[in-house]
Design an enzyme around this catalytic site. Sequence first.
Site, short mmCIF file in Angstrom:
data_model
loop_
_atom_site.label_atom_id
_atom_site.label_comp_id
_atom_site.label_asym_id
_atom_site.label_seq_id
_atom_site.Cartn_x
_atom_site.Cartn_y
_atom_site.Cartn_z
N SER A 60 -9.26 -0.64 7.42
CA SER A 60 -8.94 -0.64 6.03
C SER A 60 -8.28 -1.75 5.50
O SER A 60 -8.03 -1.98 4.28
CB SER A 60 -7.90 0.49 5.96
OG SER A 60 -8.56 1.72 5.99
N LYS B 70 0.77 -1.18 0.06
CA LYS B 70 0.00 -0.10 -0.17
C LYS B 70 0.83 1.25 -0.01
O LYS B 70 1.82 1.29 0.69
CB LYS B 70 -0.70 -0.22 1.25
CG LYS B 70 -1.89 1.13 1.35
CD LYS B 70 -2.85 0.77 2.79
CE LYS B 70 -3.81 1.77 2.89
NZ LYS B 70 -4.57 1.55 4.02
N SER C 110 -9.51 1.91 3.53
CA SER C 110 -8.77 2.43 2.30
C SER C 110 -7.78 1.47 1.67
O SER C 110 -7.38 2.16 0.56
CB SER C 110 -8.05 3.57 3.26
OG SER C 110 -6.98 2.63 4.20
N1 GLN Z 1 -12.74 3.87 7.08
C1 GLN Z 1 -11.78 4.20 8.19
C2 GLN Z 1 -11.34 5.58 8.15
O1 GLN Z 1 -11.76 6.44 7.26
C3 GLN Z 1 -10.54 3.41 8.52
C4 GLN Z 1 -9.51 3.53 7.71
C5 GLN Z 1 -8.22 2.73 7.98
O2 GLN Z 1 -8.33 1.91 8.55
N2 GLN Z 1 -7.17 3.39 7.39
O3 GLN Z 1 -10.91 6.12 9.12
#
Ligand code: GLN
Length: 482
Positions: A182, A83, A158
């Site tokens: 994410s 990532k 994400s």
């Molecule tokens: N959807 C969550 C957020 O926007 C989790 C994102 C993540 O785990 N990086 O914070």
Amino acid sequence: MIQVSGKNYRCLDDIQKGLKGGDLTSVQLVQAYLREVKANTHLNAYVEVYENEAMTAARDLDERIHTSSAKLGPLFGAVLSVKDVIAQENHHLTAGSRILEGYTSIYTATAVQRLLDADAIIIGRVNCDEFAMGSDNRTSVYGPVRNGEHQEHVPGGSSGGSAVSVQVNTCLASIGSDTGGSVRQPASFCGLIGFKPSYGRISRHGLIAYGSSFDQIGVIGKKLDDVTKIYEVMKGVDDYDATLIDPLMVEDRPIRKKLAYLKDAVEHPSLQPEIRETFLKKVKSLQARDIEVQPVDFELIDYLIPAYYVLTSAEASSNLSRYDGLRYGRRSPHATTLLESYSKTRTEGFGLEVKRRILLGTFVLSVGYYDAYFAKAQKVRRLIKAQISRVLAEYDGLLLPTTPRTAWKLGAEMSPVQIYLSDVFSVLANLVGFPAISLPMGKDVENLPFGIQLISGTFQEHLLFVYSKLILDDEDSVVETI
Ligand code: GLN
């Protein structure tokens, strides 16, 4: 699964046997993955493909495989994507943001270094929501990622690029980050396995910070065995991250054949009916296999999202203050004074969602509101942790759905709050810092996949893996969706 010269390789074990037995070369393997990368560029999963580098590493590996005295690392033959929030020396790193345009990392994340030292090959850097803030990979400066199997739908986020890169077989597995789901949520949306270890298991050195007390590096894969092998290589103490725990300090708890499930999650009004039905069937099938599975109450469920978003936005607003145009990446060319340089760099460099979180975070940390929001949310976090710890002192694990619903359409109009609410089941594990895994559980009427989530007590990853095997047992075919 990857096909090379008419033969299917389903997991790392298969690949390693093929490589050792001479049926397969690393060069052929990397070429096969690169072909898949090229055939799937329309999905927008990759931000950069390390074609030459991966081929050089493959040639080097082939030479060593055929030198009997050479020692091979445990991940030889594992081709991985990473990532765009995890650093590798002399490689670009942008967190899906304009503000890091052109930035080249000057060091390698501990986790990535360990993968390379174990002979894994990194095939490229994958797309994600900007600074890992998002749930559908639509906030990236590179544009959205498409779900590989349902191209009109989002892949989740994400780590959307990570999930899709695995889903369409451009690599064996992907390294993502999980602050509030994410890794697990995109795995659920793409029919894959997503694993987030305990907070303090894998070094965050070289991981771009979002919410430092929540962030953990995790793995997305198709096979449990692959995921655990990759995790084993990355985990463990590191001089660069003082939050890591020495494994000798924690004891593996014995298995008691007792699981709990969150009744309030299963009865939650936002839960899609097919997910509820399949979840309850899964509970029954585990009970039929001699596992005690009991419902437990959790009346704090509606506090999860507010606590998570207050705390992570606060941490993000502080973490992201370092992007000022002086130290990293892009500087606005339109400024004439220093102050203007800060404000124009940040105005032009950050996207809407990141700005929203910086503002929210700055607000909840400001003098007049600190006690009402930030300090309150910390107290709520402590209550949540106490309650979940009590459950996991009695049970080996806690089951709940990974997400309330399946992947939405790429063009779906959703308010930020609607998107935040979709994280209701995944943020729990990060609020308490416990390990969690999402496993493919079924598909809805539109054939969109969804996952079941298992959380175990802190540093009890071995329990997660034991039960995951059991849960997957009759669902191997779901893991192999493509
Ligand atoms: N959807 C969550 C957020 O926007 C989790 C994102 C993540 O785990 N990086 O914070």
